[in-house]
Structures are given as C-alpha cells and as structure tokens.
Design an enzyme around this catalytic site. Structure first.
Site, mmCIF file in Angstrom:
data_model
loop_
_atom_site.group_PDB
_atom_site.id
_atom_site.type_symbol
_atom_site.label_atom_id
_atom_site.label_comp_id
_atom_site.label_asym_id
_atom_site.label_seq_id
_atom_site.Cartn_x
_atom_site.Cartn_y
_atom_site.Cartn_z
ATOM 1 N N ASP A 238 0.860 -1.174 0.000
ATOM 2 C CA ASP A 238 0.000 0.000 0.000
ATOM 3 C C ASP A 238 0.908 1.240 0.000
ATOM 4 O O ASP A 238 2.089 1.147 0.318
ATOM 5 C CB ASP A 238 -0.903 -0.031 1.232
ATOM 6 C CG ASP A 238 -1.873 1.124 1.260
ATOM 7 O OD1 ASP A 238 -2.379 1.498 0.192
ATOM 8 O OD2 ASP A 238 -2.113 1.671 2.351
ATOM 9 N N ASP B 29 -1.877 -0.748 5.922
ATOM 10 C CA ASP B 29 -2.107 -0.248 7.281
ATOM 11 C C ASP B 29 -3.501 0.315 7.501
ATOM 12 O O ASP B 29 -3.833 0.726 8.601
ATOM 13 C CB ASP B 29 -1.069 0.826 7.633
ATOM 14 C CG ASP B 29 -1.360 2.162 6.957
ATOM 15 O OD1 ASP B 29 -1.933 2.138 5.851
ATOM 16 O OD2 ASP B 29 -1.014 3.205 7.533
ATOM 17 N N ASP C 158 -7.623 -2.142 4.050
ATOM 18 C CA ASP C 158 -6.646 -3.166 3.664
ATOM 19 C C ASP C 158 -6.944 -4.524 4.300
ATOM 20 O O ASP C 158 -6.340 -5.527 3.913
ATOM 21 C CB ASP C 158 -5.224 -2.737 4.059
ATOM 22 C CG ASP C 158 -4.739 -1.542 3.251
ATOM 23 O OD1 ASP C 158 -5.160 -1.431 2.091
ATOM 24 O OD2 ASP C 158 -3.959 -0.739 3.779
#
Length: 650
Positions: free
Chosen positions: A353, A543, A547
């Site tokens: 990410d 995080d 996600d």
C-alpha cells in the site's frame, strides 16, 4: 517477575513438545523439571555427580578386586537411570512405547544382559551428561527469548484524586486510572499523557534506537522506557489488552503453531523410531541364529538403538523457528503464526500500500505558488486562517506550516465549509475562497495551469491568488528497502486507492515499477489475485481499515504497527517499527530460520546414518553412539540459537 516469566516460558517450551520423549521435550513429568538457575545447584547435577563418583570408583576397584565392581556399577546405574527407567515404564503404560527413554532403557539393560556392565553404566552416564547440557542450552535460549519479549509489569504507581501515589498490581489498574511513570521506568500500560514531557525509548517495541518526544495529549505504549521526565498517564487499555501482553501472546501463538517442516519431523519421528527398533531386533536375532554369535550381534543392535534416538531432530527444528520468532520480536516484528515464517520463504512478489506503508502518511507543504502580486506568506496566512477550524488532513498540514513559520493566524468570520471541496470565509473584510480545483470552478475562479498533484487553491475577493502544493513524503528507508526486495528476487508492486498522479510520484521516488492506483478494497483483492497468478505467492503490506480484506486473503499479510486495528488484527505479521526495511529483513530472517532448521535435519540424519552404518559393520561402540547422539543434539541446538545474534536489518 519470576512466576510470570516461568509461566510464559513453559507455555512456549511446551509448543516444542513432540514424541521423542526426551526430558528436554517433556514438561508434564514433575520430576524432570528443568532448573534454569545455577547449574551446579540443580538436583540433576547432583545425581550425575554422585553416579559418576560410583562409576569411577567401580572402575578403579576393578584393578584390585572385581568382586566390588558390579555392586558399585549397579548403584551408579540406578542413580543415573532411575528417572529414565520410570519414565519409560509410565510412557509404556500410557501407550507411548517408542521414545528416547525406552530406547536408552532397552540398550543399557541389554548391555547388562550380555555382561557389558561398564559400558551399560557409562552409556547412561554420558547420556545424562549430554542431556544435561542439551537441556540447559535449549532452556537458556528459550528463557532469553521470553525475557526479551515479556515486558509485562508486576505493579503500577496509581495516582488518586488527592494526588497521592500507591503501588498496586498491574492487572488491577482500570481504564481511566491515572498512573505515574518515573524517569528510567518502563511504561506499564497503554495510555495518554495528561501531564509532563519526556523522551521515550521505543526500542523494546520497535527496535528503533532514536528516542521520541511524549507530551500532554500524546499516546504512549506499554513496554517503552521513559527516559527524562516524570509522566502522568491516563490508562486507555488494561494489562490484558496493552501492547506488552499482545506481544507476548503473539510470540506464544507463533511458537504454538507449527510450520510444515516441524509437523513433518513430528510425524517422521513417530514412524522412524518403531522402524529402527524393529531393525535392531532383526540385527540381534537373524545373524545370531545363523552364526551363533549372539553377544556380538546383540551389542551391534544395542548400539543401533542408542544412535537412533530422534531427540536432536525433534528438538532442534522448533527451537530454530522459536529463535527466529524471538529475534524478529526484538526487532519490532511480530509473527502471529509460526507457519508465517515458512510462508515468507516462498514469497515471489510483494504488494505494498502507499499511504502509511511506503509514505509517512502525513501531508506536508512542498511548495507555494503565488500569483497576481500575492506573496507566499500571504497565501499561507490566508489559507491557514480559513482552514484553522477544519480537521481535514490537508488543512491541519497548512495550519502547522503557518505556525512553524510563525505567521499570524487571523480570526475568520462567516466560515462555510463544503465537505470534500473547501472553505469560504471572511478575513480582514476580504472574501476568501480556499479549496480544490472543483471548488474554484464552482466560484468561477480561473486557476489556469496551476493544477498539479495535491493542491489547495486560494482566491481573495474573487481574484486567484495562488496555491499550496502538498504531498505525502516517502519514508527515508523506502528506497533502500525496495532495492533490497528486488535483490532478493521479489517483484514489487504498489496497490493504492490514491490518485494516479500521487501514486506515480511516490512509486517513482521509491523505485517501484508496477503501479495500481484508484483501487477500491475489492479491486485491490482482484489485483492481488492477478499478481499471484502471474508471479506466485504474494506478500501484501498495508495499514488501513480498507486493507483488512486484502491482508486476510494474501499468502502472507503484513500490517504496519502504526495502522488501523482492523488491519493489524487481519495480518499474519505486524511491523511495529513501521519501517519499510523491516519487510526485506523479515523475508531474509525467515529464509535464514528455515535454512537452519533444514541444516539441523540434514546434519542429524547424516551423522546418525554414518554411525548406524559403522555400528552395523562393527566399528561403533555404545560409547561412540551416545556421544554421537547427544553431541549432535547439542550442535543442533547451538546452530538453532545463532539466529539470536543476527545483525539488525542486515
């Protein structure tokens, strides 16, 4: 906190318990508890010492009178072997026949039967000596790891409404209580600072040696060390829910969940031991019936039994993985499952990410573009004054920048905030319009070619004044970490819900070639599955709350410790450091851990096979067999614990 550490150590030690039956793997036997104190004060040491004295005395007396030798050898044997004989008997009654206690009992009793008295006692003596050092090496390693990760406090200093301090048990502190932490003390519970300023050493949690500042309103985690000032902290989580308990629980859970290689060795030992017993019986009977040399072939069969003990195999594999788990936890990396270490060794691609993983997750002013005779400071001052009441991350960043430049933030009147677009207000009787490009368009303000990246535009009395360009900086270690991943043969991709422009900028700066932007949670999952089909097993690191589905569906899901609780809960691995270079380090550590486990298996089997062949050919004695068995186990233990001394982020 001796009792708490003991309980934690036993919980993790029992995770290594298998079917070999050696005392270092059996914890249910009350008389075989390991003394991890001073070695020469343990009851086991005294047993070995007294047994050795009788054995040496018997050997010395044999030069003068053989009549006294056998009684002394029997006494020595009973002192040294009573626990092993009793354990073998109990295990047989419980249906566990083929264990190390059984093998040693049969081998030494058989040696007595063929009148090899000194060898029978000598084998038991050296077996006990080897086992003694093997146990202490293994348990010392486990204890070191537990001591490193078990930071739970026994007591806390509770502050009452009269500002009086009393010491109470840590598990009695409740949410909302106020506790005091002195300089040099470890922060006992997760909480919020309500009074005081201090430097905090977070290295016990994150492995990061640079202290961080803690002040009123800041959040602090249990396990960190208060360095400079007295802090008063409002408890936000009780002991069972605080970070120190979560870390210990994660290590215990990881140790309890066995990787595939450990499960294989467990099954192998259950099959292997009965097979070697059958082979030993055949060696003793068939050649003896053909040649009549019962003594020689029974002796060879007994040697075969001693060397076949699977203790080294069963002990060294879980200890290698446990050492890897302990080493990772000391570097701020928590493996929630022992199998996650093994899974990391098979990773072919890493999907990361952007915000909070590769970047810092904190927007900062990168550039101020002025127009129409406005200055940069005027643009920043007007924007900060208009955005001062807003909680939007961009607004917070602008206000913070203005304060850092010590600009006067003026009061705003008639503030009107349009969600997702911007703010209108009056400042110094001037009409201020501050927001994104769409907000400017809504007010017929021409911004020309100013649009780029993430920007906040400003118009004063209908005239375009300029814009503030903001960006989320990549983490300092991101470039080096991505390079290390590529060096390990890992394909790296970025999966983010952010704009294509922002994602491309961050990816270009970090060195990532594959970019997927503007993704919804389900789209992230679809892309992850596509990467898996093209590259192989995938590690996903994120995080955010969005996600969590991807983390749960990745081959290995990893969460940054600074992220959302939902992401951390869904992950297999948690990087408490929130450092990007923890990712290649975890992959390298996983490969090292599994390699050491495989080394131990190959080494133990190879040595046993060589000694078995030598025994069958008549070149190995009971003495060499027991030395080989315990020696191999000790070497495997030492090889396993060397992971504890690996370099940080090497």
């Amino acid at each position: 906190m001796p009792n708490r550490n003991k309980n934690a150590e036993e919980a993790v030690s029992c995770a290594a318990e298998e079917t070999c039956g050696c005392s270092c793997c059996q914890h249910e036997d009350a008389d075989r508890q390991i003394d991890t104190g001073v070695w020469y004060k343990s009851s086991e040491f005294y047993e070995i010492f007294i047994g050795a004295v009788f054995f040496i005395a018997a050997q010395m007396l044999s030069f003068y009178s053989a009549a006294y030798q056998l009684p002394l050898l029997i006494i020595s044997y009973l002192i040294l072997g009573k626990d092993i004989l009793l354990s073998a008997g109990r295990n047989i009654l419980n249906g566990r026949v083929f264990d190390e206690n059984f093998l040693m009992s049969i081998a030494t009793i058989g040696a007595f039967a063929i009148e090899e008295y000194p060898e029978a006692v000598g084998v038991m003596l050296f077996f006990r000596v080897g086992e003694f050092f093997e146990e202490r090496a293994a348990n010392k390693s486990r204890k070191q790891i537990i001591d490193a990760v078990d930071m739970r406090p026994e007591t806390v200093m509770l502050v009452d409404e009269n500002n009086e301090v009393t010491t109470v048990a840590a598990d009695q502190a409740a949410v909302g209580d106020i506790i005091m932490v002195r300089p040099g003390d470890r922060i006992p519970l997760d909480g919020t600072v309500i009074e005081g300023v201090s430097q905090i050493d977070a290295s016990p949690l994150t492995g990061e040696s640079v202290p961080v500042m803690a002040a009123e309103g800041g959040t602090v985690l249990s396990g960190c060390i208060n360095k400079t000032g007295v802090l008063k902290i409002r408890v936000e989580k009780v002991l069972a829910e605080s970070m120190v308990s979560k870390i210990l629980a994660a290590v215990q859970s990881a140790a309890a969940n066995k990787p595939r290689i450990q499960r294989f060795i467990s099954r192998f030992a259950r099959v292997y031991t009965p097979i070697v017993v059958v082979i030993a019986v055949l060696i003793a009977v068939i050649p003896s019936l053909m040649t009549g040399q019962w003594h020689d072939y029974i002796y060879i069969a007994l040697t075969f039994l001693v060397i076949s003990c699977p203790c080294a195999l069963v002990l060294s594999v879980p200890l290698a993985f446990f050492s890897g788990i302990g080493t990772a936890s000391r570097q701020g990396i928590l493996f929630k499952d022992g199998a996650a270490i093994e899974a990391l060794t098979q990773i072919k691609a890493a999907a990361l990410d952007k915000t909070g993983t590769i970047t810092q997750g904190i927007f900062a002013v990168q550039e101020i573009k002025a127009g129409n005779n406005f200055t940069e400071d005027e643009i920043l001052q007007f924007c900060a004054s208009a955005e001062n009441a807003s909680s939007h991350p961009l607004a917070v960043s602008i206000v913070r920048q203005a304060k850092e430049k010590m600009l006067d933030i003026k009061p705003a009147a008639d503030i009107e905030e349009v969600s997702g677009k911007g703010v209108k207000a009056y400042i110094d009787n001037k009409k201020i319009v501050c927001g994104n490009a769409a907000f400017m368009q809504d007010h017929n303000i021409q911004i020309g070619d100013a649009a780029e990246k993430t920007a906040v535009y400003l118009a004063v009395d209908g005239q375009y004044a300029g814009c503030i360009v903001l960006g989320d900086k990549i983490k300092e270690d991101a470039v080096g970490a991505i390079a290390k991943l590529k060096q390990q043969g890992i394909s790296v991709a970025m999966l983010t819900g952010d704009s294509a422009e922002g994602a491309a900028s961050a990816a270009r700066e970090a060195g990532i070639d594959i970019i997927h932007a503007r993704l919804l949670p389900q789209e992230k999952l679809d892309i992850l599955q596509k990467i898996r089909s093209e590259k192989g097993k995938v590690l996903f690191v994120g995080d955010g709350i969005n996600d969590a589905p991807v983390l749960a569906n990745a081959d290995v899901g990893a969460a940054m410790g600074s992220g959302a609780d939902a992401a951390i809960e869904a992950a297999d691995v948690v990087f408490m450091t929130s450092r990007v270079d923890a990712i290649p380090y975890a992959l390298k550590l996983a490969k090292t851990t599994r390699a050491i486990a495989v080394q131990n298996v190959i080494f133990a089997l190879a040595v046993k096979l060589i000694i078995m062949i030598c025994g069958l050919l008549g070149y190995a004695s009971l003495w060499s067999a027991v030395f080989a068995d315990t020696g191999v186990a000790i070497i495997c233990v030492l090889n396993a614990v060397r992971i504890l001394y690996s370099d940080r982020f090497a």
